[in-house]
Scaffold this active site. Structure first.
Site, PDB file in Angstrom:
ATOM      1  N   ASP A   1       0.818  -1.205   0.000  1.00 27.90           N
ATOM      2  CA  ASP A   1       0.000   0.000   0.000  1.00 27.90           C
ATOM      3  C   ASP A   1       0.856   1.260   0.000  1.00 27.90           C
ATOM      4  OD1 ASP A   1      -2.409   1.420   0.077  1.00 27.90           O
ATOM      5  OD2 ASP A   1      -2.402   1.527   2.258  1.00 27.90           O
TER       6      ASP A   1
ATOM      7  N   THR B   1     -10.429  -7.077  -5.538  1.00 30.78           N
ATOM      8  CA  THR B   1     -11.728  -6.995  -6.203  1.00 30.78           C
ATOM      9  C   THR B   1     -12.345  -5.612  -6.027  1.00 30.78           C
ATOM     10  OG1 THR B   1     -12.698  -7.985  -4.201  1.00 30.78           O
ATOM     11  CG2 THR B   1     -12.250  -9.458  -6.063  1.00 30.78           C
TER      12      THR B   1
ATOM     13  N   ASN C   1     -10.527  -2.830  -6.150  1.00 32.26           N
ATOM     14  CA  ASN C   1      -9.756  -1.866  -6.936  1.00 32.26           C
ATOM     15  C   ASN C   1     -10.400  -1.511  -8.269  1.00 32.26           C
ATOM     16  OD1 ASN C   1      -6.491  -3.081  -5.845  1.00 32.26           O
ATOM     17  ND2 ASN C   1      -7.753  -1.440  -5.017  1.00 32.26           N
TER      18      ASN C   1
ATOM     19  N   ARG D   1     -11.587   2.119  -8.835  1.00 31.63           N
ATOM     20  CA  ARG D   1     -10.697   3.226  -9.184  1.00 31.63           C
ATOM     21  C   ARG D   1     -11.024   3.745 -10.580  1.00 31.63           C
ATOM     22  NH1 ARG D   1      -4.741   1.664  -6.612  1.00 31.63           N
ATOM     23  NH2 ARG D   1      -5.517   1.287  -4.486  1.00 31.63           N
TER      24      ARG D   1
ATOM     25  N   THR E   1      -6.679  -4.794   7.276  1.00 32.31           N
ATOM     26  CA  THR E   1      -6.229  -5.852   6.362  1.00 32.31           C
ATOM     27  C   THR E   1      -6.955  -5.830   5.023  1.00 32.31           C
ATOM     28  OG1 THR E   1      -7.755  -7.421   7.386  1.00 32.31           O
ATOM     29  CG2 THR E   1      -5.501  -7.357   8.237  1.00 32.31           C
TER      30      THR E   1
END
Length: 263
Positions: free
Chosen positions: A41, A87, A89, A92, A216
């Site tokens: 990240d 899943t 993402n 975006r 997480t």
């Protein structure tokens, strides 16, 4: 134990032997986590701090990924799961999603020979629906080329979601119940574990999340139920093998009881 700070964004392809042997920590035998998961990240924030587009942060992360793999090999980690694209993402911007899909495909293509040389067995964890076919094709090629390697299994979690994985396992079990292969009243934890994406990989011992965020984010909820968690402050492009080693050093000094009591 102290660890040298390195500007990993200046690295290209770490060579084998990966680093000066004197720099590798001497961890106690049998104490290193067998399976480490990394939530990579902070790429976007790293780029923003430098006035760059978010995609530059993802590009800066590439050498760090492979420096981390090298460090895992040096430390004796047997399985390394990398949270590459979740899943969630897909929410975006379309331009960033397109970049990430193409970038993931290209990284696998251009690094497969390097991973094969290192003894890496490439694995994949995730859902096929929505994932670009070109990405799946490169993963299939890499997995076939490296399937006999045994130094370390590196699992690229692409289009991965922990809840989706458990739902897919439940769906597979339901189909077996409907076909009469198993009885619905006999569903067990072991049965669910056997229907996960990579059931032969042991549970995760240590989960590392970079960037200072302390959650997480749907990463390995079943496999990491008893993982030790380490939330490090560095943004992922500022990480590398030394951050991994620091987390492993912290891990081996923790008291793991798995719900029991030690005398």
């Amino acid at each position: 134990m102290s660890f040298e700070q390195v500007d990993y964004t200046s690295l290209d392809i770490p060579a084998a032997p990966f680093s000066d042997r004197s720099r590798i920590p001497e961890f106690p035998k049998g104490a290193v986590p067998q399976h480490v998961g990394v939530i990579m990240d902070g790429n976007g924030r790293w780029a923003k701090q430098r006035g760059l587009e978010r995609t530059k942060g993802h590009q800066a992360a590439e050498p760090v990924v492979f420096d981390t793999i090298a460090g895992a090999i040096e430390a004796g980690v047997r399985y390394l799961s990398l949270y590459t694209f979740s899943t969630e993402n897909w929410k975006r911007s379309p331009s960033e999603v397109r970049f990430l899909m193409g970038f993931s495909r290209d990284i696998i293509h251009r690094r497969v020979a390097q991973m094969d040389e290192w003894g890496v067995r490439v694995r994949w964890s995730g859902r096929r629906p929505k994932l670009w076919k070109s990405v799946i094709d490169e993963l299939d090629v890499a997995m076939e080329r490296t399937r006999n390697n045994s130094v370390i299994d590196v699992v690229f979690c692409i289009n991965y979601g922990g809840r989706a994985e458990i739902a897919d396992a439940a769906s597979a079990i339901a189909k077996e119940v409907a076909s009469g292969k198993i009885k619905g009243g006999r569903v067990t934890e072991k049965m669910i574990a056997e229907h996960l994406y990579n059931p032969d990989i042991p549970d995760c011992d240590l989960v590392i999340r970079t960037s200072g965020e302390q959650r997480t984010s749907n990463f390995l909820p079943w496999e990491a139920a008893y993982s030790e968690l380490d939330f490090v402050d560095e943004l992922f492009p500022d990480c590398g093998r030394d951050v991994l080693w620091r987390s492993i050093d912290d891990y081996i000094h923790r008291d793991r009881r798995f719900g029991g009591v030690k005398s």
